[in-house]
Structure formats: structure tokens, C-alpha cells
Motif scaffolding. Structure first.
Motif, PDB file in Angstrom:
ATOM      1  N   PHE A  94       1.216  -0.929  -0.183  1.00 36.42           N
ATOM      2  CA  PHE A  94      -0.009  -0.172   0.198  1.00 36.42           C
ATOM      3  C   PHE A  94       0.823   1.327   0.118  1.00 36.42           C
ATOM      4  CE2 PHE A  94      -2.869   2.988   2.787  1.00 36.42           C
ATOM      5  CZ  PHE A  94      -3.499   3.563   1.399  1.00 36.42           C
ATOM      6  N   LEU A  95       1.274   2.240  -1.459  1.00 36.40           N
ATOM      7  CA  LEU A  95       1.685   2.784  -1.276  1.00 36.40           C
ATOM      8  C   LEU A  95       1.617   3.800  -0.775  1.00 36.40           C
ATOM      9  CD1 LEU A  95       4.800   4.115  -2.451  1.00 36.40           C
ATOM     10  CD2 LEU A  95       3.638   4.336  -4.879  1.00 36.40           C
ATOM     11  N   GLY A  96       0.094   3.924  -0.426  1.00 32.59           N
ATOM     12  CA  GLY A  96      -0.791   5.061  -0.114  1.00 32.59           C
ATOM     13  C   GLY A  96      -0.279   5.484   1.334  1.00 32.59           C
ATOM     14  N   ALA A  97      -0.117   4.609   2.291  1.00 36.34           N
ATOM     15  CA  ALA A  97       0.682   4.203   3.574  1.00 36.34           C
ATOM     16  C   ALA A  97       2.236   5.540   4.005  1.00 36.34           C
ATOM     17  CB  ALA A  97       0.886   2.975   4.131  1.00 36.34           C
ATOM     18  N   MET A  98       2.692   5.275   2.991  1.00 36.29           N
ATOM     19  CA  MET A  98       3.474   6.118   2.384  1.00 36.29           C
ATOM     20  C   MET A  98       3.503   8.147   2.249  1.00 36.29           C
ATOM     21  SD  MET A  98       6.116   4.256   3.076  1.00 36.29           S
ATOM     22  CE  MET A  98       7.851   5.563   2.389  1.00 36.29           C
ATOM     23  N   PHE A  99       2.324   8.785   2.169  1.00 36.71           N
ATOM     24  CA  PHE A  99       1.204   9.999   2.412  1.00 36.71           C
ATOM     25  C   PHE A  99       0.236  10.325   3.206  1.00 36.71           C
ATOM     26  CE2 PHE A  99       2.835   8.051  -2.571  1.00 36.71           C
ATOM     27  CZ  PHE A  99       3.590   8.763  -2.562  1.00 36.71           C
ATOM     28  N   GLY A 100       0.551   9.444   4.008  1.00 33.19           N
ATOM     29  CA  GLY A 100      -0.627   9.857   4.817  1.00 33.19           C
ATOM     30  C   GLY A 100       0.171   9.375   6.674  1.00 33.19           C
ATOM     31  N   PRO A 101      -0.530  10.511   7.734  1.00 32.13           N
ATOM     32  CA  PRO A 101      -0.042   9.191   8.612  1.00 32.13           C
ATOM     33  C   PRO A 101      -0.459   7.942   9.600  1.00 32.13           C
ATOM     34  CG  PRO A 101      -2.237  10.453   9.085  1.00 32.13           C
ATOM     35  CD  PRO A 101      -2.011  10.620   7.780  1.00 32.13           C
TER      36      PRO A 101
ATOM     37  N   THR B  56      -7.012   3.833   2.068  1.00 33.52           N
ATOM     38  CA  THR B  56      -7.164   4.592   0.527  1.00 33.52           C
ATOM     39  C   THR B  56      -8.233   5.561   0.140  1.00 33.52           C
ATOM     40  OG1 THR B  56      -7.041   1.594  -0.733  1.00 33.52           O
ATOM     41  CG2 THR B  56      -8.616   3.741  -1.791  1.00 33.52           C
ATOM     42  N   ALA B  57      -9.134   5.567   1.520  1.00 31.72           N
ATOM     43  CA  ALA B  57     -10.448   6.684   0.712  1.00 31.72           C
ATOM     44  C   ALA B  57      -9.825   8.368   1.999  1.00 31.72           C
ATOM     45  CB  ALA B  57     -10.861   6.941   2.156  1.00 31.72           C
ATOM     46  N   SER B  58      -8.492   8.120   2.569  1.00 30.70           N
ATOM     47  CA  SER B  58      -8.369   9.342   3.218  1.00 30.70           C
ATOM     48  C   SER B  58      -7.251   9.629   2.520  1.00 30.70           C
ATOM     49  CB  SER B  58      -7.952   9.426   4.461  1.00 30.70           C
ATOM     50  OG  SER B  58      -6.564   7.975   5.152  1.00 30.70           O
ATOM     51  N   VAL B  59      -6.451   8.636   1.631  1.00 27.69           N
ATOM     52  CA  VAL B  59      -5.345   8.849   0.697  1.00 27.69           C
ATOM     53  C   VAL B  59      -5.443  10.093  -0.545  1.00 27.69           C
ATOM     54  CG1 VAL B  59      -4.315   7.365   0.024  1.00 27.69           C
ATOM     55  CG2 VAL B  59      -2.459   8.686   0.771  1.00 27.69           C
TER      56      VAL B  59
END
Length: 298
Positions: free
Chosen positions: A147-154, A159-162
Motif C-alpha cells: 500500500f504505497l499510500g501509507a507513505m503519503f499519510g499518517p 485508500t479513502a483518506s489518501v
């Protein structure tokens, strides 16, 4: 010239033509696709090599030369590195490419090949292993989280929050002028490739990639969370990763992040490669080749 001498000369010319054809990369026979093209090199057990975002099979050139004895299938994603967009001209990219590679495996009659994917290629490999578990024998993921999105948020990012972040990225990529795009690409390659000699090739692939295909693929990677699918992967999986170039981030934190991310994948072996940026195959080529030999020999 006598008839026998002429016959011998024609025979030698035929042998030379066959030899040259065997040495040259060949396009995979009888497979037509608007999403990928595939060339093959070598002989032996089948290994599919999938490059990352905005890349080409050039990233595997040193590996193919250094680790002979296999038939390598080098995937080129349409829209990257100067190739026509084809069916990647709209919609998502990674997921349909994964399905197309599964179709390629079936169409070519490959017997559960090994798959090695770098970055986005690693995401595609995870999709194949979870959604087509009988299509491959083993998987190597090179520097990619599920989940690459984990690198762009806390912590706790979903998926929804990023998605707003991903939407902002795609808008920025689509509106960048050519000068800004070239500067951004050069800075990105410099941060991802420590081996200075390899940067020009990586930059060339990046600049020749279609900006819209890259933008949509990057958006897809940020919002795609494959962690719920990892438990479906039963094949042996090796994950190589590097130390992030982020101030304040420790090796222990990186190790913990990868261990937690891949925890549902029980058949996974994780290994951090020191002194390397994102393109491990270039920055630590000898170690990478050694890891691949071990992976393929299992």
C-alpha cells in the motif's frame, strides 16, 4: 564455383542467420496486446521481468547478462519509455497490465514462471500472485510496499483518506509544463538512482513516457491497498527494500514498516539492501544479482 562449394556456402550462411536470430532479443510469438509488449532473451526456466513506473526493460540489462541460464520475458508497459499508449490511454494501468501478463502466461503456455517486479512492477507481481495464484511459482518484489499510500499519510491512512492527496498529485502532473516536467523528472531520478552512470538512461525513459499514463498509474498506486489480498498469496515471495531518504527515519522504522505491511503474507522473506536507492539493480548490482540467483535457485 562448383555446385558442392555453393551448397556448403549456402549452408554456412543459413547457420549464421540462425545463430544471429538466436542471439537477438525476440518478441514473444503469437501474442498481441495493446497494454504490453514482451521480448525474450536466453534459454532455460521462464522468468518474467516487470519494470516500474515510467521505466523500460533496460533496468534488467545487467541482470540478464550476469545471470544466464534462464529464458527472460522482458515486459514493456505501453505508454512508458516512448512506447505508444495503446489501451493504457485511459483508466487504470497496473491492474489491467497484471491481467494482461496473466493472459500472456496462458497464451504462451508458460509453466508457472518466476516473476520479478520493480516498484510498480512489484505491485503488478503482487496482483498476479493474489489473483492468479496458479500462474507463477515464486515472486520477487523490488522496493515496493503493498500500500504505497501509507507513505503519503499518517499511521492509519486508508485508500479513502489518501485519495485527495493522490488527486492533487495527478492534477499537478497533468498541468506541469515541459520545462517543469524535465526538472522534476531529473530531481526524481537523482533521488532514486545513486549510480550516477545509470541516471541518463533512467531519465531518458522517464521523459519519453506519456505524462498522462504516468499520472494515472501513479494515482492508482497511491490508492491501491493490496494488504487485504496478501493472505491469498501462497507462492514463496522475496521482498527487497532500501532505506528511505527521509530525514529522521531510522533503519529500525523502515524494517518495522515493511514487516508490518507484509505480515499477512506468510510465505514472505524480507531483506533490506544497504547503501542503495530505489533502483537496487543498479546501485548494488552484484548483491542484487546474488539475491536473484538465490531466489531463482530455491
Amino acid at each position: 564455383m562448383s555446385r558442392s562449394a555453393l551448397t556448403r556456402r549456402l549452408f554456412l550462411i543459413s547457420l549464421l542467420a540462425v545463430a544471429c536470430a538466436a542471439l537477438a532479443p525476440a518478441n514473444a510469438a503469437e501474442f498481441k496486446s495493446e497494454r504490453i509488449t514482451v521480448s525474450t532473451e536466453g534459454k532455460g526456466n521462464d522468468v518474467i521481468l516487470i519494470p516500474g513506473l515510467g521505466s523500460s526493460p533496460r533496468v534488467w540489462r545487467e541482470l540478464v547478462r550476469a545471470v544466464p541460464g534462464y529464458r527472460y520475458h522482458l515486459v514493456q508497459v505501453s505508454g512508458f519509455a516512448g512506447h505508444a499508449r495503446g489501451q493504457n490511454a485511459e483508466g487504470t494501468v497496473a491492474a489491467p497490465v497484471a491481467e494482461e501478463i496473466a493472459r500472456y502466461i496462458a497464451a504462451q503456455g508458460l509453466d508457472r514462471p518466476a516473476i520479478i517486479g520493480h516498484s510498480m512492477g512489484g505491485t503488478i507481481g503482487l496482483m498476479l500472485a493474489s489473483r492468479h495464484p496458479n500462474a507463477l511459482s515464486r515472486l520477487m518484489v523490488v522496493d515496493m510496499l503493498p500500500f504505497l499510500g501509507a507513505m503519503f499519510g499518517p499511521p492509519g491512512t486508508t485508500t479513502a483518506s489518501v485519495k485527495p492527496t493522490a488527486d492533487a498529485f495527478i492534477a499537478k502532473l497533468r498541468t506541469a509544463d515541459p520545462v517543469a516536467r524535465q526538472a522534476r523528472s531529473a530531481a526524481t531520478i537523482d533521488s532514486m538512482v545513486d549510480n550516477v552512470a545509470m541516471r541518463p538512461g533512467a531519465l531518458d525513459d522517464s521523459l519519453k513516457s506519456d505524462p498522462d499514463v504516468v499520472a494515472r498509474a501513479f494515482h492508482e498506486l497511491i490508492v491501491t491497498d493490496l494488504r487485504p489480498e496478501l493472505a491469498k498469496i501462497a507462492v514463496p515471495t522475496t521482498v527487497l527494500y532500501v532505506m528511505a531518504k527521509t530525514p529522521g527515519v531510522t533503519e529500525a522504522a523502515i524494517d518495522s514498516a515493511y514487516t508490518a505491511a507484509y505480515a499477512p503474507l506468510k510465505a514472505a522473506t524480507l531483506k533490506r539492501i544497504p547503501s542503495s536507492a530505489h533502483f537496487i539493480m543498479w546501485d548494488q548490482s552484484e548483491q542484487f544479482q546474488s539475491e536473484v540467483r538465490q531466489f531463482l535457485g530455491k
